[in-house]
Design a protein around this motif. Structure first.
Motif, PDB file in Angstrom:
ATOM      1  N   ALA A 165       0.799  -1.235  -0.088  1.00 27.31           N
ATOM      2  CA  ALA A 165       0.079  -0.045   0.021  1.00 27.31           C
ATOM      3  C   ALA A 165       0.883   1.525   0.036  1.00 27.31           C
ATOM      4  O   ALA A 165       0.518   2.292  -0.635  1.00 27.31           O
ATOM      5  CB  ALA A 165      -0.904  -0.073   1.208  1.00 27.31           C
ATOM      6  N   GLY A 166       1.917   1.129   0.696  1.00 31.07           N
ATOM      7  CA  GLY A 166       2.733   2.319   0.751  1.00 31.07           C
ATOM      8  C   GLY A 166       3.483   2.428  -0.497  1.00 31.07           C
ATOM      9  O   GLY A 166       4.019   3.882  -0.766  1.00 31.07           O
ATOM     10  N   THR A 167       3.400   1.723  -1.344  1.00 24.62           N
ATOM     11  CA  THR A 167       4.127   1.928  -2.891  1.00 24.62           C
ATOM     12  C   THR A 167       2.793   2.195  -3.861  1.00 24.62           C
ATOM     13  O   THR A 167       3.323   3.146  -4.502  1.00 24.62           O
ATOM     14  CB  THR A 167       4.637   0.777  -3.354  1.00 24.62           C
ATOM     15  OG1 THR A 167       5.922   0.408  -2.566  1.00 24.62           O
ATOM     16  CG2 THR A 167       5.337   0.652  -4.823  1.00 24.62           C
ATOM     17  N   TYR A 168       1.850   1.547  -3.765  1.00 27.40           N
ATOM     18  CA  TYR A 168       0.872   1.615  -4.661  1.00 27.40           C
ATOM     19  C   TYR A 168       0.076   2.894  -4.576  1.00 27.40           C
ATOM     20  O   TYR A 168      -0.295   3.431  -5.569  1.00 27.40           O
ATOM     21  CB  TYR A 168      -0.099   0.572  -4.753  1.00 27.40           C
ATOM     22  CG  TYR A 168       0.443  -0.562  -5.533  1.00 27.40           C
ATOM     23  CD1 TYR A 168       0.290  -0.603  -7.058  1.00 27.40           C
ATOM     24  CD2 TYR A 168       1.262  -1.656  -5.074  1.00 27.40           C
ATOM     25  CE1 TYR A 168       1.013  -1.749  -7.682  1.00 27.40           C
ATOM     26  CE2 TYR A 168       1.515  -2.573  -5.897  1.00 27.40           C
ATOM     27  CZ  TYR A 168       1.329  -2.783  -7.271  1.00 27.40           C
ATOM     28  OH  TYR A 168       1.931  -3.650  -7.871  1.00 27.40           O
ATOM     29  N   VAL A 169      -0.367   3.139  -3.344  1.00 26.24           N
ATOM     30  CA  VAL A 169      -1.143   4.457  -3.183  1.00 26.24           C
ATOM     31  C   VAL A 169      -0.432   5.819  -3.568  1.00 26.24           C
ATOM     32  O   VAL A 169      -1.127   6.431  -4.468  1.00 26.24           O
ATOM     33  CB  VAL A 169      -1.526   4.638  -1.653  1.00 26.24           C
ATOM     34  CG1 VAL A 169      -2.270   5.942  -1.275  1.00 26.24           C
ATOM     35  CG2 VAL A 169      -2.321   3.536  -1.257  1.00 26.24           C
ATOM     36  N   PRO A 170       0.640   6.167  -3.490  1.00 30.72           N
ATOM     37  CA  PRO A 170       1.499   7.346  -3.974  1.00 30.72           C
ATOM     38  C   PRO A 170       1.631   7.117  -5.701  1.00 30.72           C
ATOM     39  O   PRO A 170       1.240   8.262  -6.236  1.00 30.72           O
ATOM     40  CB  PRO A 170       2.621   7.522  -3.197  1.00 30.72           C
ATOM     41  CG  PRO A 170       2.625   6.761  -2.059  1.00 30.72           C
ATOM     42  CD  PRO A 170       1.604   5.504  -2.347  1.00 30.72           C
ATOM     43  N   LEU A 171       1.900   6.175  -6.024  1.00 31.72           N
ATOM     44  CA  LEU A 171       2.072   5.703  -7.528  1.00 31.72           C
ATOM     45  C   LEU A 171       0.864   5.940  -7.992  1.00 31.72           C
ATOM     46  O   LEU A 171       0.549   6.673  -9.301  1.00 31.72           O
ATOM     47  CB  LEU A 171       2.514   4.518  -7.706  1.00 31.72           C
ATOM     48  CG  LEU A 171       4.327   4.220  -7.376  1.00 31.72           C
ATOM     49  CD1 LEU A 171       4.632   3.017  -7.725  1.00 31.72           C
ATOM     50  CD2 LEU A 171       5.067   5.499  -8.002  1.00 31.72           C
ATOM     51  N   MET A 172      -0.255   5.332  -7.690  1.00 28.76           N
ATOM     52  CA  MET A 172      -1.623   5.519  -8.316  1.00 28.76           C
ATOM     53  C   MET A 172      -2.200   6.861  -8.011  1.00 28.76           C
ATOM     54  O   MET A 172      -2.763   7.297  -9.205  1.00 28.76           O
ATOM     55  CB  MET A 172      -2.735   4.440  -7.697  1.00 28.76           C
ATOM     56  CG  MET A 172      -2.366   3.031  -8.151  1.00 28.76           C
ATOM     57  SD  MET A 172      -2.268   2.569 -10.041  1.00 28.76           S
ATOM     58  CE  MET A 172      -0.554   2.457 -10.304  1.00 28.76           C
TER      59      MET A 172
END
Length: 80
Positions: free
Chosen positions: A53-60
């Protein structure tokens, strides 16, 4: 009943029994009867979910949000 529907039903009646030749005689998975269930390692899955989540949320947010940020920037700057 027209000719095309009769032809279709004839083809289906011919092909259907042949489809059973490819079925497996036993199921792919049988639940074990005398082995205990494996424990769920919640700490591991919680940490893994947090990293993901820490990777996907900012990227998305960046991926789907840049058009809105560009519109806001163009609006504030007075257009092109």
């Amino acid at each position: 009943m027209n000719a095309s529907s009769r032809l279709f039903s004839t083809i289906i009646k011919t092909v259907k029994p042949n489809g059973r030749l490819f079925e497996e005689a036993h199921p792919f998975f049988i639940y074990p009867k005398n082995t205990p269930n494996q424990p769920v390692h919640l700490k591991f899955f919680t940490q893994r979910f947090g990293r993901t989540a820490g990777t996907y949320v900012p990227l998305m947010t960046f991926f789907f949000g840049w058009p809105f940020a560009a519109k806001l920037l163009i609006t504030k700057a007075g257009g092109l």
